[in-house]
Design a protein around this motif. Structure first.
Motif, short mmCIF file in Angstrom:
data_model
loop_
_atom_site.label_atom_id
_atom_site.label_comp_id
_atom_site.label_asym_id
_atom_site.label_seq_id
_atom_site.Cartn_x
_atom_site.Cartn_y
_atom_site.Cartn_z
N TYR A 170 0.87 -1.15 0.00
CA TYR A 170 0.00 0.00 0.00
C TYR A 170 0.93 1.22 0.00
O TYR A 170 1.92 1.25 0.73
N PHE A 230 1.51 5.58 -0.20
CA PHE A 230 0.92 6.85 0.20
C PHE A 230 1.85 8.00 -0.21
O PHE A 230 3.07 7.83 -0.28
N TYR A 236 2.20 11.90 1.36
CA TYR A 236 1.78 12.89 2.33
C TYR A 236 2.48 14.21 2.03
O TYR A 236 3.61 14.23 1.52
N LEU A 286 -2.57 13.69 4.19
CA LEU A 286 -2.60 12.72 3.12
C LEU A 286 -3.00 13.37 1.80
O LEU A 286 -4.01 14.05 1.71
N LYS A 288 -3.57 7.80 -1.79
CA LYS A 288 -3.06 6.49 -1.40
C LYS A 288 -3.48 5.43 -2.42
O LYS A 288 -4.54 5.54 -3.06
N SER A 294 3.36 0.60 3.05
CA SER A 294 2.87 -0.23 4.13
C SER A 294 2.32 -1.51 3.53
O SER A 294 2.19 -1.64 2.31
N SER A 295 2.01 -2.47 4.36
CA SER A 295 1.24 -3.62 3.94
C SER A 295 0.09 -3.76 4.95
O SER A 295 0.12 -3.13 5.99
N ARG A 296 -0.85 -4.58 4.60
CA ARG A 296 -2.04 -4.67 5.47
C ARG A 296 -1.64 -4.96 6.90
O ARG A 296 -0.85 -5.84 7.18
N ASP A 297 -2.18 -4.20 7.81
CA ASP A 297 -1.95 -4.38 9.25
C ASP A 297 -0.51 -4.18 9.67
O ASP A 297 -0.09 -4.65 10.72
N ASP A 298 0.27 -3.50 8.85
CA ASP A 298 1.66 -3.24 9.22
C ASP A 298 1.88 -1.73 9.33
O ASP A 298 1.08 -0.95 8.85
N LYS A 299 2.98 -1.38 9.97
CA LYS A 299 3.24 0.04 10.13
C LYS A 299 3.65 0.67 8.81
O LYS A 299 4.09 0.00 7.88
N ILE A 300 3.48 1.98 8.75
CA ILE A 300 3.85 2.73 7.55
C ILE A 300 5.29 3.17 7.67
O ILE A 300 5.72 3.70 8.70
N PHE A 358 8.08 5.70 6.11
CA PHE A 358 8.16 6.93 5.34
C PHE A 358 9.53 7.06 4.69
O PHE A 358 10.55 6.64 5.25
N GLY A 359 9.55 7.71 3.52
CA GLY A 359 10.80 8.11 2.92
C GLY A 359 11.35 9.35 3.61
O GLY A 359 10.73 9.88 4.53
N TYR A 379 5.24 9.49 16.43
CA TYR A 379 6.38 9.46 15.51
C TYR A 379 7.44 10.45 15.98
O TYR A 379 7.13 11.49 16.57
N GLY A 381 12.23 11.53 7.29
CA GLY A 381 10.81 11.25 7.40
C GLY A 381 10.45 10.82 8.80
O GLY A 381 11.32 10.47 9.60
N PRO A 382 9.18 10.82 9.12
CA PRO A 382 8.75 10.38 10.46
C PRO A 382 9.10 8.92 10.69
O PRO A 382 8.97 8.08 9.79
N LEU A 392 8.15 5.73 13.25
CA LEU A 392 7.20 5.31 14.27
C LEU A 392 7.91 4.92 15.56
O LEU A 392 8.84 4.12 15.55
N GLN A 433 2.73 2.49 18.66
CA GLN A 433 1.38 2.46 18.14
C GLN A 433 0.47 1.82 19.18
O GLN A 433 0.76 0.74 19.70
N ARG A 451 -6.57 -0.01 12.45
CA ARG A 451 -5.16 -0.27 12.17
C ARG A 451 -4.94 -0.36 10.67
O ARG A 451 -5.86 -0.29 9.88
N GLY A 452 -3.68 -0.58 10.32
CA GLY A 452 -3.31 -0.94 8.96
C GLY A 452 -3.31 0.23 8.02
O GLY A 452 -2.70 1.26 8.30
N THR A 453 -4.01 0.08 6.90
CA THR A 453 -3.84 1.04 5.82
C THR A 453 -4.81 2.20 5.88
O THR A 453 -4.90 2.97 4.95
N THR A 458 -6.13 5.80 6.56
CA THR A 458 -5.47 7.09 6.56
C THR A 458 -5.18 7.53 7.99
O THR A 458 -6.03 7.44 8.87
N GLN A 459 -3.96 8.01 8.20
CA GLN A 459 -3.58 8.56 9.49
C GLN A 459 -3.72 10.08 9.44
O GLN A 459 -3.33 10.71 8.47
#
Lengths: 112, 114
Positions: free
Chosen positions: A32, A34, A36, A46, A49, A94-100, A102-103, B35, B42-43, B45, B48, B98-100, B102-103
């Motif tokens: 996934y 994004f 920002y 955002l 995405k 990110s992937s499902r249920d995983d943390k994002i 960032f670059g 973060y 970048g931020p 984490l 969580q 959780r997950g994807t 939007t934050q």
């Protein structure tokens, strides 16, 4: 492990010109992705995405990005830059249920 | 709807002192994130929460950083004792799930450790 590489820590474009911010990702599972935007002294907002639907994603403020699996890229574009687009832009994966993840960000400068 | 609130916005302390940051997420958002954003990066984490439970704190320096979300709403992040390298912007974000999802980010707390 997932990672994101943003090419160019600073990009300058003239007002009215095409904006192109580059992002390449690494992911062992379907990602996934994004984009920002962060304006000075503000949090991240955002832009758009990608979550495995259409490969061309349209976001706010006239931005869009195209997911290209063969190139592992998710570049951000806008046809015509505006002075208000000056900000820092972050690509994230990110992937499902995983943390994002960032670059490091690309600071966009708009030249009058 | 009100956004994510953070306080203070700025803090200057000397090394070895302690500091605490507060975050109030968007009402109804179950997931809360802290973060650390170091200048030019970048931020990253730190921790969580899902409601009042910790989901991921793998990148939290637990010898000096702690965080809590006791009632599953607002949260505090504490640094004790602070080091020079802790100078950064601390961002709080929340999302419905959780997950994807939007934050949504708060404006951040800019910390300078002297």
């Amino acid at each position: 492990a997932q990672s994101v590489t943003q090419l160019g820590s600073h990009v300058s474009v003239s007002e009215g010109a095409l904006v192109l911010l580059r992002c390449n990702y690494s992911s062992s599972v379907p990602p996934y992705l994004f984009w920002y935007v962060q304006y000075p002294n503000q949090g991240l907002q955002l832009l758009l995405k990608y979550t495995s639907a259409a490969t061309l994603v349209k976001g706010i403020n006239g931005f869009e990005a195209e997911f290209k699996k063969s190139e592992t890229s998710f570049h951000l574009t806008k046809p015509s830059a505006h002075m208000s687009d000056a900000a820092e832009y972050f690509c994230a994966v990110s992937s499902r249920d995983d943390k994002i993840i960032f670059g490091k960000g690309t600071r966009l400068h708009i030249l009058p | 709807e009100a956004g994510v609130a953070q306080s203070p916005r700025y803090k200057i302390i000397e090394k070895r002192q302690s500091v605490a940051f507060w975050c109030n997420p968007i009402s109804g958002h179950a997931t809360l994130y802290w973060y650390q954003q170091i200048l030019g990066q970048g931020p990253k984490l730190l921790i969580q929460f899902q409601n009042n439970g910790v989901v991921d704190d793998s990148q939290l320096p637990k010898d000096r950083f702690s965080a809590e979300r006791l009632k599953g709403v607002d949260s505090t992040l504490k640094i004790q004792p602070a080091k020079l390298e802790d100078s950064a912007v601390y961002l709080c974000a929340s999302s419905p799930f959780r997950g994807t999802e939007t934050q949504y980010f708060g404006p951040g707390t800019r910390l300078l450790v002297l």
